[in-house]
Design a protein around this motif. Structure first.
Motif, PDB file in Angstrom:
ATOM      1  N   ILE A 184       9.561  -1.478   2.817  1.00  0.00           N
ATOM      2  CA  ILE A 184       7.921  -1.329   2.766  1.00  0.00           C
ATOM      3  C   ILE A 184       7.522  -2.038   1.344  1.00  0.00           C
ATOM      4  O   ILE A 184       6.449  -2.461   1.220  1.00  0.00           O
ATOM      5  N   ILE A 185       8.479  -1.846   0.290  1.00  0.00           N
ATOM      6  CA  ILE A 185       7.911  -2.590  -0.964  1.00  0.00           C
ATOM      7  C   ILE A 185       7.782  -3.977  -0.757  1.00  0.00           C
ATOM      8  O   ILE A 185       6.573  -4.662  -1.391  1.00  0.00           O
ATOM      9  N   ILE A 186       8.712  -4.868  -0.200  1.00  0.00           N
ATOM     10  CA  ILE A 186       8.615  -6.196   0.074  1.00  0.00           C
ATOM     11  C   ILE A 186       7.328  -6.643   0.925  1.00  0.00           C
ATOM     12  O   ILE A 186       6.753  -7.613   0.535  1.00  0.00           O
ATOM     13  N   ASP A 187       7.578  -5.726   1.888  1.00  0.00           N
ATOM     14  CA  ASP A 187       6.469  -6.129   2.985  1.00  0.00           C
ATOM     15  C   ASP A 187       5.143  -5.806   2.197  1.00  0.00           C
ATOM     16  O   ASP A 187       4.071  -6.559   2.459  1.00  0.00           O
ATOM     17  N   ALA A 188       5.082  -4.875   1.284  1.00  0.00           N
ATOM     18  CA  ALA A 188       3.604  -4.615   0.703  1.00  0.00           C
ATOM     19  C   ALA A 188       3.210  -5.719  -0.251  1.00  0.00           C
ATOM     20  O   ALA A 188       2.036  -6.116  -0.121  1.00  0.00           O
ATOM     21  N   ILE A 189       4.323  -6.328  -0.905  1.00  0.00           N
ATOM     22  CA  ILE A 189       4.104  -7.315  -1.989  1.00  0.00           C
ATOM     23  C   ILE A 189       3.954  -8.682  -0.959  1.00  0.00           C
ATOM     24  O   ILE A 189       2.642  -9.429  -1.402  1.00  0.00           O
ATOM     25  N   ALA A 190       4.404  -8.883  -0.008  1.00  0.00           N
ATOM     26  CA  ALA A 190       4.191 -10.091   0.747  1.00  0.00           C
ATOM     27  C   ALA A 190       2.644 -10.033   1.652  1.00  0.00           C
ATOM     28  O   ALA A 190       2.176 -10.960   1.767  1.00  0.00           O
ATOM     29  N   GLY A 191       2.324  -8.659   1.666  1.00  0.00           N
ATOM     30  CA  GLY A 191       1.161  -8.603   2.383  1.00  0.00           C
ATOM     31  C   GLY A 191      -0.083  -8.885   1.478  1.00  0.00           C
ATOM     32  O   GLY A 191      -1.309  -8.769   1.713  1.00  0.00           O
ATOM     33  N   MET A 192       0.198  -8.645   0.034  1.00  0.00           N
ATOM     34  CA  MET A 192      -0.856  -8.711  -0.814  1.00  0.00           C
ATOM     35  C   MET A 192      -1.667 -10.257  -1.029  1.00  0.00           C
ATOM     36  O   MET A 192      -1.018 -10.957  -0.866  1.00  0.00           O
ATOM     37  N   LEU A 245      17.673   3.655   1.133  1.00  0.00           N
ATOM     38  CA  LEU A 245      17.119   2.331   0.236  1.00  0.00           C
ATOM     39  C   LEU A 245      16.614   1.218   1.050  1.00  0.00           C
ATOM     40  O   LEU A 245      15.792   0.539   0.730  1.00  0.00           O
ATOM     41  N   VAL A 246      17.337   0.659   2.300  1.00  0.00           N
ATOM     42  CA  VAL A 246      17.000   0.050   3.050  1.00  0.00           C
ATOM     43  C   VAL A 246      15.476   0.005   3.363  1.00  0.00           C
ATOM     44  O   VAL A 246      14.793  -1.262   3.641  1.00  0.00           O
ATOM     45  N   PHE A 247      14.880   1.190   3.794  1.00  0.00           N
ATOM     46  CA  PHE A 247      13.567   1.404   4.307  1.00  0.00           C
ATOM     47  C   PHE A 247      12.820   1.022   3.179  1.00  0.00           C
ATOM     48  O   PHE A 247      11.313   0.729   3.253  1.00  0.00           O
ATOM     49  N   LEU A 248      13.007   1.258   1.663  1.00  0.00           N
ATOM     50  CA  LEU A 248      12.257   0.727   0.645  1.00  0.00           C
ATOM     51  C   LEU A 248      12.386  -0.777   0.350  1.00  0.00           C
ATOM     52  O   LEU A 248      11.261  -1.264   0.196  1.00  0.00           O
TER      53      LEU A 248
END
Lengths: 152, 499
Positions: free
Chosen positions: A144-152, A88-91
């Protein structure tokens, strides 16, 4: 659930097998001794593995007489939970994954009340974020989810 | 006498407001850093080093010295209460500390015994450092590769052979630790070894995640297996200092091992590379030669006192080669040496004459840090003890969180967490089959040092083993090692013959 793991001779058997592998791998890949250079990188590992093989054989013979009780698979639930948290850490990142783990473990596995669950969640957050992120500046993975949100 | 006067001068330096505040701050931070698994004194000093750029060198070294020193106190907290050593020197403390806190239901006493022993060991170390520092550093230089090899072999053999019910299991555990430590870079040539093509394994198995897993996470699996019979049934002392105080009998029991280990630990601390961890293991091993009221490993006061006194004394002893010769005795010593150079000071015999304020201020600050750490620890013990009254079902996720963040922070990678989980399984299986964990951890820490020294000795001697027998110090250690191996065997034979 009464499934059992077989203990007893497993440790001397595994350590003996490991020592044989270490000796073969060490001798073939890293070398043992060179007449001009002296001891090579495989010297100490091979030497210690040879010793381990001898004591493993002695340990194996000794363990045949020892009676041990089998292990219940239920004891390993925490390892399963930790494994899921690890994935889950990776997500969703380290802190969120740990908080999810604490919440699910306490609320659904231990069936703890809201007050204690909230308190442990707060302490866990305090340790992970307050001490390690805020004070020590440890860069925990965000997932990756938080990174994706932050990158939006 | 001259040293006493210089020490008084050092105290004048320390009691300047800036230095006193730095010493107190260092002591408090050291306690916190020590108690947090995965950080340790090395990371603690490294993290705080940039903060000292604007300080004067004396203030900076006082803060870092106090941090390093009080860190030894803090490491015992989590080792005793949670069975998770905060740092490698605290590994041995958990062997008796945790059973005393849980099985014997005396967590406050276990913490007090640890702190008082740390204080005694620390004072012995600092006293020896005050009066014989430069001379002691020269003794450390007598230890070449052959002597270090014999010393390390003796340490590993004594702990592996004498710990637990079955010597064979202890030796298997020790050798497993050495085998695991050989993964990664070769200590001399730097070439990758036993990494099987993995970039992660090329860096070896990191120690902190390994120790957190094999002791801490294994403990959680163990608690799962014996739920309802451990801490949840403990009757924890009242939330007062008095309720946690050790009895007069405890104090009488802790004094002899603390004094012995204090002297031993100081000497080990002086040896290049040996450090507080080796001292703690040797202190514990030496205690086996003396009587203990309770068997070692079952929550004996003597066991806690022996290793805690030794590791604090070693922390003080390590300053002798650092200040007098510029040789760091440990990783933390190397960071402090970096600090000295950064502040424009040259460590060596002239440091004591050229920068007396600095050298003696540091030594004086260690006395103060020792007292400050003891006072703060004593004050917070009753609150720390409360941790054990928390129901087991709440502690399981909390300890798991500490294991995760502690193992990640030491390597800044999920690889650390992976190692923690794998070594947790290994630790649990070993423990369940009555294989002692401590010898494996000791061997894991000391194996690189052993290998490096052993190979250097063979290179020096041109491949001859005579080097280990022709040097008196080395021969003495080998003789002690053989005596330690043969003693239980002869004892068993005599017992069998009598029957």
């Amino acid at each position: 659930m009464r499934a059992y793991l077989k203990p007893g001779t497993i440790i001397p058997f595994c350590s003996g097998a490991l020592s044989v592998f270490w000796i073969v791998y060490g001798l073939t890949r890293h070398g043992f001794w060179d007449s001009s250079k002296g001891p090579l990188p495989g010297f100490v590992p091979v030497l210690m593995a040879a010793l381990l093989f001898v004591v493993s054989v002695l340990g194996f013979i000794g363990s045949l007489k020892v009676k041990t009780t089998p292990d219940r698979l239920e004891n390993w639930t925490i390892l399963l939970a930790a494994g899921i948290t690890f994935a889950l850490v990776f997500l969703i990142g380290m802190i969120a994954a740990l908080l999810v783990f604490v919440f699910v473990w306490l609320k659904f596995y231990e069936k703890t009340g809201w007050k204690n669950t909230g308190l442990i969640l707060l302490i866990s957050f305090g340790i992970a974020w307050g001490v390690f992120v805020l004070w020590l500046g440890v860069p925990f993975p965000r997932g990756i989810i938080i990174d994706a949100i932050a990158g939006m | 006498m001259e040293n006493v006067l210089m020490l008084f001068g050092g105290f004048q330096t320390v009691f300047a407001f800036d230095n006193l505040a730095a010493c107190l701050l260092g002591a408090v931070l050291g306690l916190i850093v020590g108690a947090m698994p995965g950080i340790g004194s090395l990371a603690g000093c490294a993290l705080l080093l940039p903060l000292t750029y604007k300080f004067s060198p004396t203030t900076a070294i006082i803060m870092l010295g106090a941090l390093y020193y009080s860190n030894m106190y803090g490491g015992a907290f989590s080792a005793i209460l949670l069975n998770i050593p905060g740092d490698s020197p605290a590994v041995m403390t958990s062997v008796d500390g945790y059973p005393m806190a849980t099985k014997r239901g005396r967590p406050g006493q276990a913490l007090f015994v640890s702190n008082i022993s740390s204080c005694i060991g620390g004072f012995i170390g600092i006293l020896i450092l005050t009066f014989t520092g430069p001379a002691l550093a020269k003794v450390g230089l007598l230890f070449g590769p052959a002597e270090m090899t014999s010393l390390l072999l003796m340490a590993m053999t004594s702990v592996g052979w004498l710990m637990g019910e079955n010597p064979i299991r202890g030796v298997i555990s020790t050798l497993l630790g050495i085998i695991l430590a050989t993964i990664g870079m070769d200590t001399l040539s730097g070439s990758p070894r036993f990494n099987f093509g993995s970039l992660y394994l090329m860096g070896g198995i990191p120690f902190i995640p390994f120790v957190i897993g094999s002791v801490g996470f294994a403990q959680i699996i163990k608690i799962m297996a014996s739920r309802g019979s451990l801490s949840s049934q403990l009757v924890v002392n009242k939330l007062t200092i008095r309720g946690s105080l050790p009895s007069l009998s405890d104090l009488k029991r802790l004094l002899p091992p603390a004094l012995r280990s204090g002297v031993l630990g100081t000497f080990v601390g002086v040896l290049p590379g040996a450090g507080a961890t080796t001292a703690a293991f040797l202190g514990y091993a030496a205690q086996r030669a003396f009587k203990s009221k309770d068997p070692l490993g079952s929550g004996a006061v003597e066991g806690i006192a022996a290793c805690e006194s030794a590791n604090n004394a070693a922390a003080a002893g390590a300053f002798a080669p650092l200040l007098a010769l510029g040789i760091p005795g440990s990783g933390t010593g190397a960071v402090l040496l970096g600090g000295l150079i950064m502040w424009g000071l040259t460590p060596g015999p002239l440091l004591f004459s050229k920068s007396p304020d600095f050298a003696w201020g540091l030594i004086a600050s260690l006395y103060l840090a020792n007292l400050v750490a003891l006072a703060i620890s004593a004050g917070i013990i009753p609150f720390l003890v409360k941790i054990l009254s928390v129901p087991v079902k709440l502690m399981i996720p909390l300890i798991t969180v500490v294991c995760f963040v502690g193992s990640y922070s030491s390597s800044n990678s999920m690889y650390g967490v992976c190692i923690m989980l794998a070594s947790g399984v290994l630790g649990y299986i070993l423990d369940r089959n009555k294989y002692p964990i401590a010898p494996m951890l000791l061997a894991f820490v000391l194996a690189p040092m052993l290998e490096s020294n052993m190979r250097k000795a063979f290179i020096i001697s041109g491949g001859s083993v005579d080097i280990f027998f022709s040097r008196p110090i080395s021969l003495a250690f080998l003789f002690i090692m053989m005596a330690l191996i043969l003693f239980p065997v002869i004892k068993a034979i005599i017992r069998a013959l009598r029957k």
